[in-house]
Design an enzyme around this catalytic site. Sequence first.
Site, short mmCIF file in Angstrom:
data_model
loop_
_atom_site.label_atom_id
_atom_site.label_comp_id
_atom_site.label_asym_id
_atom_site.label_seq_id
_atom_site.Cartn_x
_atom_site.Cartn_y
_atom_site.Cartn_z
CB THR A 45 22.10 6.12 2.43
OG1 THR A 45 21.69 7.48 2.69
CG2 THR A 45 23.55 5.97 2.83
CG ASP A 111 24.40 21.95 4.34
OD1 ASP A 111 23.51 22.28 5.13
OD2 ASP A 111 24.21 21.20 3.36
CB THR A 142 23.52 26.65 3.79
OG1 THR A 142 24.33 25.46 3.95
CG2 THR A 142 24.33 27.74 3.11
CG PHE A 146 14.45 19.94 11.93
CD1 PHE A 146 13.64 20.01 13.06
CD2 PHE A 146 15.43 18.97 11.88
CE1 PHE A 146 13.81 19.11 14.10
CE2 PHE A 146 15.60 18.07 12.92
CZ PHE A 146 14.79 18.15 14.04
CD GLU A 147 19.88 20.90 8.61
OE1 GLU A 147 20.14 19.74 8.25
OE2 GLU A 147 20.04 21.90 7.85
CB SER A 181 13.83 24.06 2.20
OG SER A 181 14.32 23.18 3.19
CB THR A 227 19.27 19.57 -3.78
OG1 THR A 227 18.64 18.96 -2.65
CG2 THR A 227 18.77 18.90 -5.05
CG ASP A 229 25.67 17.74 -0.27
OD1 ASP A 229 25.73 18.06 0.93
OD2 ASP A 229 25.28 16.62 -0.65
#
Length: 305
Positions: A45, A111, A142, A146-147, A181, A227, A229
């Site tokens: 997308t 993820d 992973t 933020f997550e 990250s 990246t 995934d």
Amino acid sequence: MECRVLSVQSHVVRGYVGNKSACFPLQVLGFEVDSINSVQFSNHTGYGHWKGQVLNADELQVLYEGLRLNQLMQYDYILTGYSRDESFLQRVVDMIQELRNINPKLVYVCDPVMGDHGSMYVPEVLLPVYKEKVVPIAEILTPNQFEAELLTGRKITSEQDALEVMAALHDAGPHTVVITSSDLPSPRGPEYLVALGSQRTVCEDGSVKTQCVRMDVPREDAVFVGTGDLFAALLLAWTHTHPKDLKTACEKTVSTMHHVIKRTMAYARTVAVGRRPTAAELELRMIQSKADIEGPSIVVEAQLI
């Protein structure tokens, strides 16, 4: 013995994202991979246009029922990525629990794709499903910074904060957590981003040992898709090979990522002279990186913390 992965992720006709990013490296590293495509799009997308179809929970159940009728239910790993639908995600949870009844040693690698840089790009209703249903049954998680913050309700402003957030995620279920990250400053300068990992292992005497690592990863001035995934798939593979050595597993995972991204960037620069590369020109150079996937030279070292 063969090791079989069920990967439930998106699919694109052109490019590398979701299952297209995950399946090839896993197969190169010797895994049998069965894939369920949560979406089938023409391309990712990030392009100006995309077309395709989205698999709903009922359609997922039909595919799963076909596997069940043929007794094709023996899996060693489940890998999941992006999902936008609450009922679809809940059905995946039900599948994992049923598959774990067949193989109690099943490892679930999740993820938890929800957002980045302070904003969610999935419906907010998915957050409680991840917190209450998904994370507790995952072995390997992973998230990005933020997550990880969303899942724990804690902010990360220091390395100590990150360690505490990963400990909270361990307490919720997963024995291995890698924050892929972060916004934390790297001691090597602004050209590097910081990733962190933590692994809890149970020793023979019943005591618990925790290994924590930090990686300073070179940045590239471009936006790459797929990246995350690729990272989750590589971490699955290398934690399988090094189940109690997160440092080595992370070094092989991140070094492979570095090689793929450098090769992708080098190609983009050759075709986009004097301008910014397009989304098509920044598609991961996966096939060209086969040798690096199979045997990555370690260029990013993980520091024990």
